[in-house]
Design an enzyme around this catalytic site. Structure first.
Site, PDB file in Angstrom:
ATOM      1  N   HIS A   9     -35.397  10.189 -21.345  1.00 60.68           N
ATOM      2  CA  HIS A   9     -36.738  11.233 -21.331  1.00 60.68           C
ATOM      3  C   HIS A   9     -36.186  12.515 -20.998  1.00 60.68           C
ATOM      4  O   HIS A   9     -35.148  12.784 -20.394  1.00 60.68           O
ATOM      5  CB  HIS A   9     -37.698  10.529 -20.335  1.00 60.68           C
ATOM      6  CG  HIS A   9     -37.406  10.612 -18.765  1.00 60.68           C
ATOM      7  ND1 HIS A   9     -37.335  11.378 -18.251  1.00 60.68           N
ATOM      8  CD2 HIS A   9     -36.890   9.288 -18.288  1.00 60.68           C
ATOM      9  CE1 HIS A   9     -36.850  11.241 -17.076  1.00 60.68           C
ATOM     10  NE2 HIS A   9     -36.469  10.024 -16.937  1.00 60.68           N
ATOM     11  N   GLU A  79     -37.429   2.174 -15.233  1.00 62.36           N
ATOM     12  CA  GLU A  79     -36.244   2.562 -14.413  1.00 62.36           C
ATOM     13  C   GLU A  79     -35.797   1.501 -13.353  1.00 62.36           C
ATOM     14  O   GLU A  79     -36.828   0.642 -12.851  1.00 62.36           O
ATOM     15  CB  GLU A  79     -36.424   4.109 -13.866  1.00 62.36           C
ATOM     16  CG  GLU A  79     -35.521   4.640 -13.079  1.00 62.36           C
ATOM     17  CD  GLU A  79     -34.148   4.542 -13.909  1.00 62.36           C
ATOM     18  OE1 GLU A  79     -33.323   3.809 -14.200  1.00 62.36           O
ATOM     19  OE2 GLU A  79     -33.411   5.716 -14.055  1.00 62.36           O
TER      20      GLU A  79
END
Length: 197
Positions: A9, A79
């Protein structure tokens, strides 16, 4: 066999500050939006067979801005859960643990929202994601794109290469980049890393 494309990202305020950003759902910065938009030309003439994203908005927004429509959220792409180190920088941690490394020492438990994960737990999620996309890659009908996070994608890369999760330490991954996992003579390889179109 098709390629597996990894997209980290775009920048967030926490990634810019070096803060461990696991499950905290922070948005992209203006620079992060620019990074995500810069990926659109790379994907313009590519037609992935499958796009999976972390459910966190920084990954979802990156996919959308890059032109990767129809991405499916996959909680296995979240994550690393940094537990008690969520929002803390490595420099801050090393004030009390000078030799600390995420890869060697892991994280302490945090609160209910951030209980923490071991490298083995992150690897188990990466292995599930790889098993999920393996039939699509084997069908050779187009690339698979995973839009996710730095440490998770580094562990996933290690597992793809048949290495232990701690070997993810070898693969520095920048925000707003594409990396390509492929095969050569039937063996897993890295075909491109930290590509910034």
């Amino acid at each position: 066999m098709s390629d597996l494309l990894l997209v980290r990202h775009g920048e967030t305020a926490w990634s810019a500050d070096g803060r461990h950003t696991g499950r905290t759902d922070v948005p992209l910065t203006a620079r992060g939006v620019e990074e995500a938009l810069s990926l659109a030309p790379y994907f313009q003439n590519r037609h992935p067979a499958l796009v999976l994203t972390s459910p966190l908005r920084r990954a979802v927004a990156t996919a959308e801005l890059a032109g990767l429509t129809g991405g499916l959220p996959d909680p296995d792409l979240l994550e690393w859960d940094y537990g008690g180190y969520e929002g803390v920088t490595t420099a801050e941690i090393r004030r009390t643990r000078p030799d600390w490394s995420l890869w060697a020492h892991g994280v302490p438990p945090g609160d209910a929202a951030h209980p923490g994960e071991s490298a083995a737990q992150v690897a188990a999620r990466a292995d599930r994601a790889l098993a999920r996309v393996a039939p699509v890659l084997a069908a050779d009908g187009g690339a698979v794109v995973l839009v996710a996070h730095g440490h998770f994608l580094r562990v996933l890369t290690a597992r793809y290469l048949r290495l232990g999760p701690e070997e993810g330490r070898l693969f520095l991954l920048r925000t707003g980049t594409v990396s390509v996992l492929s095969t050569e003579h039937g063996l897993p390889v890295i075909a491109g890393w930290n590509i910034s179109p």
